[in-house]
Design an enzyme around this catalytic site. Structure first.
Site, mmCIF file in Angstrom:
data_model
loop_
_atom_site.group_PDB
_atom_site.id
_atom_site.type_symbol
_atom_site.label_atom_id
_atom_site.label_comp_id
_atom_site.label_asym_id
_atom_site.label_seq_id
_atom_site.Cartn_x
_atom_site.Cartn_y
_atom_site.Cartn_z
ATOM 1 C CG ASP A 193 -83.345 -24.901 41.411
ATOM 2 O OD1 ASP A 193 -83.795 -25.792 42.160
ATOM 3 O OD2 ASP A 193 -82.248 -25.010 40.824
ATOM 4 C CD GLU A 228 -81.459 -30.745 41.750
ATOM 5 O OE1 GLU A 228 -81.121 -31.931 41.631
ATOM 6 O OE2 GLU A 228 -81.812 -30.035 40.777
#
Length: 225
Positions: free
Chosen positions: A44, A106
């Site tokens: 991400d 994350e």
């Protein structure tokens, strides 16, 4: 990515979120033995809401010899480099495995990595080391700060406002704990800066290491009945 890896002979596995919308990826190239190398990253990126981009942040563009786009350094460039090397790794007769461990979410709270770690521990023999592809200005970082959240509960004893001395406040000792945490934080920041000067950058990231996020207690003004 899983299909790409499997197409080259790697063993790939997805570990999904509860709703099935997102997934971690764990892949192994080479023999099923201990002592391998983990190459880890997150898939991400930091959100782009309310940011002023002069191009589509999710379309990679080349400018002045650099590739630009949201997450190109943190850390899609690292993941792309790993994937580009997979065909060669699969052709080699590796004596120790290479593990690719990529997590989701994350940037918004490290929500995916606990499942990834649990799956890695359950399915992969103990690796020798892990390389995390976070940007460090092309220098090796020997360590990285972690995070530990702790909830502390103070329980008082209620009392009537006509006799407050018979009660015990839960707020006061909680406030004292916050003050002590501030002292510890000041000490560790100073120690971290000293270590930084002695050992060079990326061995220690000095930062606010202890911080109270929320202090919640009873509300309302006591009144005599």
């Amino acid at each position: 990515m899983a299909a790409y890896l499997e197409g080259h002979g790697a063993k790939a596995r997805l570990i999904h979120s509860d709703d099935g919308a997102k997934a971690n990826l764990l892949a192994t190239i080479g023999p099923d033995v201990a002592g391998g190398v983990v190459l880890s990253g997150h898939t991400d990126v930091v959100p782009v809401v309310d940011q002023d981009w002069d191009s589509d942040p999710f379309t990679l563009v080349e400018r002045d010899g650099r590739f630009q786009g949201r997450g190109s350094a943190d850390m899609k460039g690292f993941i792309a480099a790993c994937l580009a090397a997979v065909p060669r790794w699969c052709r080699l007769n590796l004596r120790r495995p290479i593990h690719l461990a990529f997590s989701y979410d994350e940037e918004v709270g490290c929500f995916g990595v606990p499942r990834l770690i649990a799956d890695l521990q359950a399915r992969v023999q103990s690796p020798a080391l892990a390389i995390i592809g976070e940007p460090t200005e092309m220098r090796i970082g020997l360590a990285h700060r972690g995070f530990y959240g702790h909830r502390t509960t103070f329980r008082g004893r209620p009392a009537h406002s006509s006799d407050p001395s018979s009660g015990i406040s839960a707020i006061e000792p909680a406030a004292l704990l916050v003050v002590e945490l501030a002292k510890v934080r000041a000490h560790t920041v100073h120690a971290g800066q000293s270590h930084h000067r002695q050992c060079g950058p990326y061995r220690w990231r000095d930062c606010d290491q202890y911080r109270a996020r929320l202090l919640r207690g009873a509300v309302g003004i006591p009144a005599a009945g």
